[in-house]
Design a protein around this motif. Structure first.
Motif, PDB file in Angstrom:
ATOM      1  N   THR A  39       0.852  -1.192   0.000  1.00 29.73           N
ATOM      2  CA  THR A  39       0.000   0.000   0.000  1.00 29.73           C
ATOM      3  C   THR A  39       0.888   1.244   0.000  1.00 29.73           C
ATOM      4  OG1 THR A  39      -0.130   0.293   2.402  1.00 29.73           O
ATOM      5  CG2 THR A  39      -1.745  -1.213   1.400  1.00 29.73           C
ATOM      6  N   ASP A  41       0.550   3.757   1.957  1.00 25.22           N
ATOM      7  CA  ASP A  41       0.832   4.102   3.347  1.00 25.22           C
ATOM      8  C   ASP A  41       2.023   3.313   3.886  1.00 25.22           C
ATOM      9  OD1 ASP A  41      -1.233   5.970   3.454  1.00 25.22           O
ATOM     10  OD2 ASP A  41      -2.693   4.480   4.144  1.00 25.22           O
ATOM     11  N   ALA A  45       5.522   5.033   5.011  1.00 24.39           N
ATOM     12  CA  ALA A  45       6.044   4.779   6.362  1.00 24.39           C
ATOM     13  C   ALA A  45       7.463   4.208   6.287  1.00 24.39           C
ATOM     14  CB  ALA A  45       5.126   3.829   7.118  1.00 24.39           C
ATOM     15  N   THR A 102       3.811  13.824   8.575  1.00 27.88           N
ATOM     16  CA  THR A 102       3.502  13.524   7.176  1.00 27.88           C
ATOM     17  C   THR A 102       2.088  13.974   6.858  1.00 27.88           C
ATOM     18  OG1 THR A 102       2.762  11.294   7.727  1.00 27.88           O
ATOM     19  CG2 THR A 102       5.049  11.534   7.053  1.00 27.88           C
ATOM     20  N   ILE A 104      -0.699  13.770   3.530  1.00 27.19           N
ATOM     21  CA  ILE A 104      -1.014  13.285   2.191  1.00 27.19           C
ATOM     22  C   ILE A 104      -1.638  14.453   1.436  1.00 27.19           C
ATOM     23  CG2 ILE A 104      -2.251  11.569   0.823  1.00 27.19           C
ATOM     24  CD1 ILE A 104      -0.158  10.437   2.880  1.00 27.19           C
ATOM     25  N   GLU A 107      -3.930  11.705  -3.503  1.00 27.38           N
ATOM     26  CA  GLU A 107      -3.855  10.245  -3.534  1.00 27.38           C
ATOM     27  C   GLU A 107      -4.876   9.684  -4.510  1.00 27.38           C
ATOM     28  OE1 GLU A 107      -3.687   6.590  -0.304  1.00 27.38           O
ATOM     29  OE2 GLU A 107      -4.562   8.492   0.303  1.00 27.38           O
ATOM     30  N   ALA A 114       3.003  13.114  -1.041  1.00 26.88           N
ATOM     31  CA  ALA A 114       2.999  13.365   0.395  1.00 26.88           C
ATOM     32  C   ALA A 114       4.033  14.415   0.749  1.00 26.88           C
ATOM     33  CB  ALA A 114       3.289  12.081   1.154  1.00 26.88           C
TER      34      ALA A 114
END
Length: 148
Positions: A39, A41, A45, A102, A104, A107, A114
């Motif tokens: 993903t 995310d 990360a 962070t 976003i 998306e 980001a």
């Protein structure tokens, strides 16, 4: 006498094989570490962990083949994928003393933009990161850094 020669030969063989295995080092036959980038995310990360916490697992997997990084300062600089990976590997285990946030900005199913902000004691680094879906994984394709 034959038994003594066989014993010495066996001992020499064991010693040579032991030294050969020690020279390879632990985990020499292990494959490269794989990280979950399924993903956007997870990929974001992991990017933050790589750049701020000195994480080194899956660094090559994280960046797209055409990745580049631009640093906007007095003298703008640009770095290729291989240059950035080499630098990040040198920083293995180093933790940056900063607050990380962070956001976003955009998306979709195939890309993400980001904003990663690193707040240090005397300055702030802003990193605009573009991630894109490549097959089943997400990759970082571009990074633009600025400092205040």
């Amino acid at each position: 006498m034959k038994t003594l020669i066989k014993t010495f030969a066996a001992a020499a063989l064991i010693a040579v094989s032991t030294f050969a295995m020690a020279a390879e080092g632990p985990g020499a036959k292990a494959t490269k570490a794989s990280v979950n980038l399924s993903t956007a995310d997870f990929a974001l990360a992991h990017y933050v962990a790589v750049t701020t916490e000195g994480e080194s697992a899956g660094v090559e997997q994280l960046f797209a083949e055409d990745f580049n990084q631009k640093i906007q300062a007095c003298n703008s600089q640009s770095y290729s994928r291989s240059e950035v990976i080499k630098l990040l590997k040198k920083q293995k285990g180093e933790h940056l003393n900063c607050a990380v946030s962070t956001d976003i900005l955009e998306e979709s199913a195939y890309y993400m933009v980001a904003k990663v902000t690193l707040k240090f004691e005397n300055f702030t680094k802003t990193d605009l990161v573009t991630l894109e879906r490549v097959g089943n994984d997400w990759k970082v394709s571009k990074s633009i850094n600025s400092y205040k």
